[in-house]
Design a protein around this motif. Sequence first.
Motif: not given
Length: 273
Positions: A100-104, A134-137, A196-204
């Motif tokens: 869904a991040l890719i779709g956005l 969440w970034q720390r996780l 996981l790391g790059p995607f969890s930091a992504y901001v639409p």
Amino acid sequence: MDSGVLDVPGARLYFEVRGTGPVLLTIIGGGSDAAMAAPLAEALSGRHTVITYDRRGATRSPLTGPPGQQRVEEHTSDALRLLEATGPGPADVFATHSGALIGLDLLARHPGRVRRLVAHEPPAFALLPDAASWQRLARDLLDVHARAGVGAALRALGEATGVPPPPGPDPALPSWVRAMLTRMAANLESSLLHELGPFSAYVPDAAALLGAPVVVAYGAGTRGRPLHRTTLAVAAALGTSAVELPGDHVGYLRSPAEFGDALHRLLTETLTA
């Protein structure tokens, strides 16, 4: 069903095509592959031409170079090339979890290619008040992987997100499910290490998506869990309300007919309202 391979920069994408009608591209979460969306594709094949695919780095869509950190934008370019291969017109998109991040991102960058996007449970943890945790996780899970292996890391991720890792390929399961789960065992480790790391930091890009043809959705069984929170956060950032779809995080797999009917309504009735 037809299948094929599309060469893109840095990877070879395996894809499948089913049905007739308006094009619907599905973008599945990290660690999954086209088989996760196959029951949904079959349910919709009388109303849509459904494209499913294995994202870059998955077992049937191997990278053509060494593995490295994967960015949302790379996957967006892959989705765009798949759409370009279908023809010049815009297509509907169903995208779930990290897909869904890719779709956005696809809708924000290439609005002319997307007729309507349904973004299902986007894990936009960067929009939450506790984004730093969440970034720390994401960083801690790499340490868990190094110390105790992929299984321990995936269990820790499941405990945090409320989405448990998939089961093993039990012999009692249908053969196609066993094959999918076997592939996922390898795909999930790659996703953990490189995505996981790059995607969890992504901001639409909320500014680009304001007023865009997007429906933000969550599963009824996800209500109250972290991915429900991220879905609501994305909807708020886009100035819209989230809608509820049948099932849980993988309702499209567990109840494809019911989910497919609800998805079809979102792709048609919303547009003509």
